[in-house]
Design a protein around this motif. Structure first.
Motif, PDB file in Angstrom:
ATOM      1  N   LEU A 112       2.318  -4.327  -2.231  1.00 48.66           N
ATOM      2  CA  LEU A 112       1.264  -5.233  -2.813  1.00 48.66           C
ATOM      3  C   LEU A 112       2.082  -6.224  -3.795  1.00 48.66           C
ATOM      4  CD1 LEU A 112      -1.981  -3.717  -2.598  1.00 48.66           C
ATOM      5  CD2 LEU A 112      -1.864  -6.062  -2.634  1.00 48.66           C
TER       6      LEU A 112
ATOM      7  N   ILE B 217      -1.577   4.874  -1.844  1.00 49.95           N
ATOM      8  CA  ILE B 217      -0.749   4.260  -2.976  1.00 49.95           C
ATOM      9  C   ILE B 217       0.051   5.140  -3.791  1.00 49.95           C
ATOM     10  CG2 ILE B 217      -1.745   3.333  -4.908  1.00 49.95           C
ATOM     11  CD1 ILE B 217      -3.960   2.251  -3.213  1.00 49.95           C
ATOM     12  N   VAL B 218      -0.527   6.296  -3.878  1.00 48.50           N
ATOM     13  CA  VAL B 218       0.218   7.385  -4.566  1.00 48.50           C
ATOM     14  C   VAL B 218       1.720   7.653  -4.010  1.00 48.50           C
ATOM     15  CG1 VAL B 218       0.421   9.619  -5.409  1.00 48.50           C
ATOM     16  CG2 VAL B 218      -1.802   8.419  -5.786  1.00 48.50           C
TER      17      VAL B 218
ATOM     18  N   MET C  89       4.013  -2.000 -13.470  1.00 48.66           N
ATOM     19  CA  MET C  89       3.552  -2.224 -14.792  1.00 48.66           C
ATOM     20  C   MET C  89       4.392  -1.677 -15.734  1.00 48.66           C
ATOM     21  SD  MET C  89       0.159  -2.324 -15.905  1.00 48.66           S
ATOM     22  CE  MET C  89      -0.106  -2.706 -17.710  1.00 48.66           C
TER      23      MET C  89
ATOM     24  N   ARG D 171      13.356   4.983  -5.450  1.00 48.34           N
ATOM     25  CA  ARG D 171      14.028   4.088  -4.985  1.00 48.34           C
ATOM     26  C   ARG D 171      14.818   3.390  -6.182  1.00 48.34           C
ATOM     27  NH1 ARG D 171      12.230  -0.639  -1.370  1.00 48.34           N
ATOM     28  NH2 ARG D 171      11.244   0.933  -0.338  1.00 48.34           N
TER      29      ARG D 171
ATOM     30  N   ARG E 146       3.912   4.762  -4.622  1.00 48.75           N
ATOM     31  CA  ARG E 146       4.442   4.798  -5.939  1.00 48.75           C
ATOM     32  C   ARG E 146       5.589   5.889  -6.235  1.00 48.75           C
ATOM     33  NH1 ARG E 146       4.955   2.117 -10.246  1.00 48.75           N
ATOM     34  NH2 ARG E 146       5.345   3.541 -11.858  1.00 48.75           N
TER      35      ARG E 146
ATOM     36  N   PHE F  53      -5.998   5.847  -1.653  1.00 52.17           N
ATOM     37  CA  PHE F  53      -5.643   6.565  -2.843  1.00 52.17           C
ATOM     38  C   PHE F  53      -4.303   7.312  -2.325  1.00 52.17           C
ATOM     39  CE2 PHE F  53      -5.684  10.785  -5.098  1.00 52.17           C
ATOM     40  CZ  PHE F  53      -5.130  10.108  -6.415  1.00 52.17           C
TER      41      PHE F  53
END
Lengths: 337, 508, 335
Positions: C277, C324-325, C1, C334, C328, C321
């Motif tokens: 995803l 996913i964190v 995003m 990376r 992130r 959760f």
């Protein structure tokens, strides 16, 4: 530009109109409006009244989708909202006390706002992909709703609470008024202020928006909070209709219907331009479909099949390949503009 | 070579998009063993022609003959199989795959349907060695620099048994030595009999490498020329199709009068400002009405300085002062509050919101500064937008058109208008003239002069040293993410001295 | 995003980079493996009988159909898509299988029909996504509505299966040593191995990664993006069909409410297994581990005894959760 927007809403609108007209064949008095006890009744009012929760969820979803996001958790939020309200009301000494019901409702909506804040935080601040960020609450939220109701269905007997879904105000059903009011508020806030444009900017190009000085984080959080609050109001309506809260089944799959409504209304899932009018049409279209299937006498579960057909038709009709023959007319329009 | 049969002939190519005729009766001939430059302003139809050639678009009229046979490509895959390979300006590779896969995917060596990974690595290494590139082909492409990725893209194109190699602005992100290396490779391929179609904005490169060229203007063919027989001036005239007065005005304008500048308290001054990994601590002062040029090779830290001054990145060392008072920017909006504006290098990804209209894009920064709750009244929006559309000659002059329908130069002007209406004290322009046509370029250069004459400070970033020297009062020279020299633009300063400063690291 | 830090320094090609990158690539899968060992350790320490190998095998037995479906989902997610229809297709398959068997069709015909039906639905969605440019979310949502709707057209009630072959397969226990697994587990493991091979060693598999990395580039590199995308949805449909067959063994019935919400479990398993995803990065092995995590949560809650079933959902949400964190953090570093 207006011609293009009208063009975009043409197909959903045409479908809605043809569905409504089609209903006339099965129910000749489909468009009849009856006044009984000083209240309006009729098939059209039923569609709007029953469609109000979906419309509200779709309304909030429109804002989230405009940011380029998506909120899968609205169904869970619907369940949580109803669960908390009923749990509070069932604990009241007098379930008919307006003050107590108002407090319960406020508490439920506050919790929903908190849940929206959580989603907004994950998406806007932590930067997690929206579909995943809200998947967390979609799954965990059902558990939370059941936690609140302790796995039971909480029944309440509260006339003020019941009024949210079944009452009348100035002869018009309350849910329609609530839905119309929220649509109006969202429309005014997005289009009379710069909120809508900035939202579209963030959804259209987040990086460029930041470099233009837009604090996208705030906008994104506001969008998710608004979406969760809308879902919360919808949740109150859903549970008020049956005067009970079912943590497991309330609002099940409503997120998908809502997303469908938004997409039917011409707002792209990729974010950017959004249309509130389109969402309203989309939501009413879906509800009309439900009602139509019901009045024809087909088992309600089969509605899903018709929804699939509608989605496919709308998607195909709006696909570039199908549209190619209509765009021939466009150069003239552009030249004129 | 000129009297052999052409390997590729495109004849009478026409392509229209809704409302736009992108190509109209364009011809192109490519002979084996030549480097052929495709020239034209932005919007001339170069990229459309290339996309037709490589099968990404379908043309509406005309025909394409490859090796004597008429062809029609359904997609890039077919074009590639027929022997037309393309390297695009924006690197079209998959950053999540290994270097070896990026070179060979689509034709990986297999045995019984099983990919032979070791053979694949070896072949990729060989191909990269041809470009004098020695990297671990097993590493992810995304971990390498843009220049390396570009070389990988070329290696990929070379692997196909190519008859025609299309290089679409391959040099825009390469430094001088990498360009030399690329040219060496191109000459080698030319000797092998491959026809190379070369697109670039750098005229010098055309004259260095191309044998012939085809010039397009407004989607039409201007002509096919031998490089040796067409002077640079004639080429520019062919491309823009009007007298060069506009450009020469600026060209011949006297150098900016440094002496005329009164340097009081700087509007913005950086004191050992820096950000680890982006730019070493630097000091730089920009005064009212002053144009400061940033010179340096790509990746030398020009954009990084711009982003620090605009608060797009946060500094982790040093101090920044605005009008003498220390400030700490927490984001672009803090910089905007101090009336600093920034036109980023990459218009499409960092600048414009293509969904929105010209009006909305122009109003965006002003609106962002006011917050969403206080909309700019529509009457005032229309007035401001109309004024700047007129002043900057944005075409088409319809503010309600989506900005994506505009050409590169006009998009750049929209971006400029966005910041001009906020009446900044310091305007940071990062490559404002890159990839736009010569006419728009001259207009933007003239605008910079006007703005600074009106008292606005400008930080001007450009890869073209001539342009930087022409416009700047002072040139800051960057090398390897370090500000190495600050040169007053007095009579003695020329491109040679700036280049010497870059090369020597500041001892000019 | 928020791709804000695009202007990073061109990474110098050094040995340090070379050594470091692969480790990061495998970090999400490694983290899942560590989590599983941790959960397993907690189970063994706290509950008697947890250390029995049969407990782990039971997780496979109870989740074989989910594993197959999640493998199909992995293909789709690797291309950057999503498939919401899987649960519905599983339910429809159980329904069709039950209906056909009830009408006396031989199993040898019913099996291929079931698989073919799943693939056909997947193919249809894939074609819609590719040729009509419908977003995967919407196209597979339509597929979901279609499949669930068809279930209720067949019947709104549950149809029992009493075909002898089906009963035999569902009751079969393959013993080795003191432990047993079901035939479904064998099928699921075979699917996992085939999928892992296809993704790592075939051109199609690498195309899947390429399309997920950057579809535009993949197209310009001459890959058949359309074919790949249509193929992954077909594979997902096939896996859903197979998952439905396995579920019909497990449940011995066909019902429109079977596998409700299974798409969420499948997506959760794939994500917890470390697949991004956004597409382009992930492994089938990770998906296996993801399914194991879901199974372990259920098992631990069962062993705990005093925890209500809804805690399962809350825990799955919690793990999602955390993962996913973690993803992130990894992807940010990376870049």
């Amino acid at each position: 530009m207006t011609t293009v927007v009208r063009h975009r809403l043409f197909w959903p609108l045409a479908m809605l109109v043809s569905l409504l007209v089609g209903n006339l064949f099965f129910t000749p008095d489909f468009f009849a409006v009856e006044v009984r006890d000083g209240h309006f009744y009729g098939a059209l009012f039923d569609i709007l009244r029953q469609g109000a929760p979906l419309l509200l969820v779709a309304l909030g979803m429109t804002l989230v989708i405009a940011t380029g996001g998506i909120d899968l958790s609205v169904g869970a939020v619907v369940a949580i909202s109803g669960a908390l309200a009923c749990q509070q009301i069932s604990g009241l000494g007098d379930q008919g006390a307006v003050g107590g019901v108002l407090f319960a409702v406020a508490l439920a909506l506050l919790l929903c706002a908190g849940l929206g804040l959580w989603n907004g935080f994950l998406v806007g601040v932590v930067g997690i992909q929206p579909i995943i960020a809200t998947l967390i609450l979609m799954i965990a939220g059902r558990g939370v709703a059941q936690l609140i109701t302790d796995g039971q269905i909480i029944n309440v007997n509260s006339p003020p609470y019941k009024a949210i879904a079944t009452g009348f105000l100035l002869a018009v059903p309350v849910p329609i008024i609530i839905a119309a009011a929220l649509v109006a508020i969202v429309a005014v806030v997005t289009r009379r202020t710069a909120f809508g444009m900035l939202l579209e900017s963030v959804g259209g190009n987040a990086g460029a928006s930041r470099l233009a000085g837009i604090r996208s984080r705030r906008l994104i959080i506001i969008a998710y909070v608004a979406c969760a609050v809308c879902a919360g109001v919808a949740g109150l309506m859903v549970s008020s209709t049956v005067s009970s809260a079912d943590g497991n089944n309330a609002g099940l799959l409503i997120e998908l219907d809502a997303i469908l409504a938004v997409v039917i209304g011409g707002t792209s899932l990729l974010g950017g331009r959004f249309s509130i009018a389109g969402t309203v049409i989309g939501a009413i279209l879906i509800k009309t479909l439900d009602t139509t299937v019901y009045t024809i006498g087909i088992p309600p579960e089969v509605t899903l099949l018709f929804k699939a057909v509608v989605v496919v038709i709308l998607c195909l009709v709006q696909a570039p390949a199908f549209r190619a023959r209509f765009t021939r007319r466009q150069p003239a329009e552009v030249a004129r503009a | 070579m000129s009297e052999t049969e052409p390997v590729l002939v495109m004849r009478g190519i026409g392509k229209r998009f809704p409302g736009v005729v992108a190509l109209d009766g364009v011809d192109l001939r490519l002979f084996p063993g030549e480097v052929h430059a495709l020239m034209g302003e932005n919007g001339a139809g170069k990229s459309t022609l290339i996309k037709v050639l490589t099968g990404a678009y379908h043309h509406d009229q005309g025909d394409i003959t490859l090796g004597g046979e008429q062809v029609a490509f359904a997609g890039p895959h077919q074009a590639q199989q027929a022997g037309i390979s393309t390297v695009y300006q924006e690197i079209n590779l998959c950053p999540n795959l290994s270097v070896a896969e990026n070179v060979l995917i689509g034709r990986s060596p297999t045995r019984f349907g099983r990919i032979r990974w070791s053979a694949m690595r070896r072949r990729a290494e060989d191909l990269l060695a041809r470009l004098h590139l020695s990297i671990d082909v097993g590493s992810d492409l995304g971990t390498h620099s843009i220049a390396v990725q570009q070389m990988v893209a070329i290696a990929r194109a070379l692997d196909v048994d190519a008859k025609v190699l299309v290089l679409d602005e391959p040099t825009s992100s390469l430094d001088a030595s990498e360009v030399d290396q690329l040219f060496r490779v191109m000459r080698g391929l030319k000797d092998e009999g491959i026809a190379i179609l070369f697109v670039t904005h750098f005229l010098d490169q055309v004259y260095e490498i191309a044998d012939r060229m085809t010039v397009l203007r407004n989607g039409r063919l201007v002509g096919e020329f031998r490089t040796a027989e067409l002077s640079q001036l004639d080429l520019v005239a062919a491309m823009i199709g009007k007298e060069l007065a506009a450009l020469e005005d600026i060209e011949e304008a006297p150098r900016r009068e440094v002496a005329a500048l009164e340097r009081g308290t700087p509007i913005v001054s950086a004191e050992t400002l820096g950000r680890t990994g982006a730019i070493a601590p630097f000091s730089l002062a920009i005064h009212k009405g002053e144009v400061v040029g940033l010179a340096g090779l790509l990746g030398s830290g020009r954009t990084e300085i711009a982003r620090l001054l605009f608060g797009a990145d946060r500094a982790d060392q040093g101090r920044l002062r605005v009008d003498g008072a220390p400030v700490a920017f927490r984001g672009p909006q803090s910089a905007m509050r101090h009336r600093i504006a920034y036109c980023p290098e990459n218009r499409r990804t960092d600048g414009l919101v293509e969904d929105l209209t010209v009006r909305e894009n122009i109003i965006l920064a002003m609106q962002a500064a006011r917050g969403w709750a206080r909309p700019v009244p529509r009457g005032r929006q229309d007035e401001l937008v109309a004024r700047y559309v007129k002043a900057l000659d944005i075409r088409p002059a319809d503010p309600e058109l989506p900005v994506r329908n505009l050409s590169g130069g006009n998009q750049q002007k929209v971006l400029l208008a966005r910041w001009l209406i906020t009446e900044p004290k310091l305007m940071i322009l990062d490559e404002p003239t890159r990839g736009i046509d010569v006419g728009a370029k001259a207009e933007i250069q003239r605008l910079v002069v006007e703005l600074s004459d009106g008292g606005m400070a400008v930080l001007f970033i450009s890869a073209e040293l001539e342009e930087v020297l022409r416009l700047s009062h002072k040139v800051a020279v960057l090398r390897d993410r370090r500000l190495v020299a600050e040169l007053e633009n007095t009579d003695g300063l020329d491109t040679d001295r700036v280049m010497a400063a870059i090369a020597s690291g500041g001892a000019a | 995003m928020m791709d804000l830090d695009t202007k990073v320094a061109p990474a110098p090609v050094t040995a340090r980079v070379r050594r470091f990158v692969p480790r990061q690539k495998y970090l999400p899968v490694t983290a899942t493996a560590v989590l599983i060992s941790l959960m397993y350790g907690i189970g063994v320490v706290n509950y008697t009988g947890f250390s029995d190998t049969q407990i782990v095998l039971n997780i496979f037995i109870d989740n074989a159909f989910l594993l197959v479906v999640a493998v199909g989902m992995t293909f789709v997610i690797l291309t950057g898509g999503i498939d919401l229809s899987v649960g519905a297709v599983v339910a429809l398959t159980t329904m069709v299988v039950a209906l056909l068997l009830e009408n006396g069709w031989p199993p040898a015909v019913v099996l291929p029909v079931a698989l073919l039906m799943g693939s056909t639905i997947g193919l249809g969605m894939g074609l819609m996504i590719h040729y009509f440019d419908v977003q995967p979310f919407i196209a597979t949502l339509a597929g979901m509505f279609l499949a669930r709707g068809l279930c209720y057209v067949i019947s709104t009630d549950s149809i029992p299966i009493d075909d002898p072959f089906w009963v035999r397969v569902s009751n079969a226990q393959l013993w080795f040593g003191g432990w047993f697994i079901s035939i479904s587990v064998l099928v699921a493991l075979a699917v996992v191995l085939i999928a892992a091979y296809v993704l790592a060693y075939t051109t199609f598999g690498r195309d899947v990664y390429a399309v997920g990395g950057d579809p535009q580039s993949a197209r310009l590199m001459g890959l058949r993006v359309g074919r790949t995308r249509v193929a992954v949805y077909t594979i997902s449909g096939l896996c859903s069909g197979l998952g439905g067959v396995l579920l019909s063994f497990y449940m011995s019935s066909g019902y429109g409410l079977h596998a409700s919400g299974m798409e969420l479990d499948a997506i959760a398993a794939v994500v917890i297994g470390g697949t991004l995803l956004t597409g382009g990065s992930g492994y089938v092995l990770g998906t296996v581990l993801g399914v194991l995590v879901l199974g372990l949560i259920q098992t631990i809650i069962t062993f705990q005894g005093n925890l209500s079933s809804w805690w399962t959902k809350i825990f799955i949400g919690l793990f999602l959760f955390v993962f996913i964190v973690l993803q992130r953090v990894v992807t940010r570093r990376r870049r």
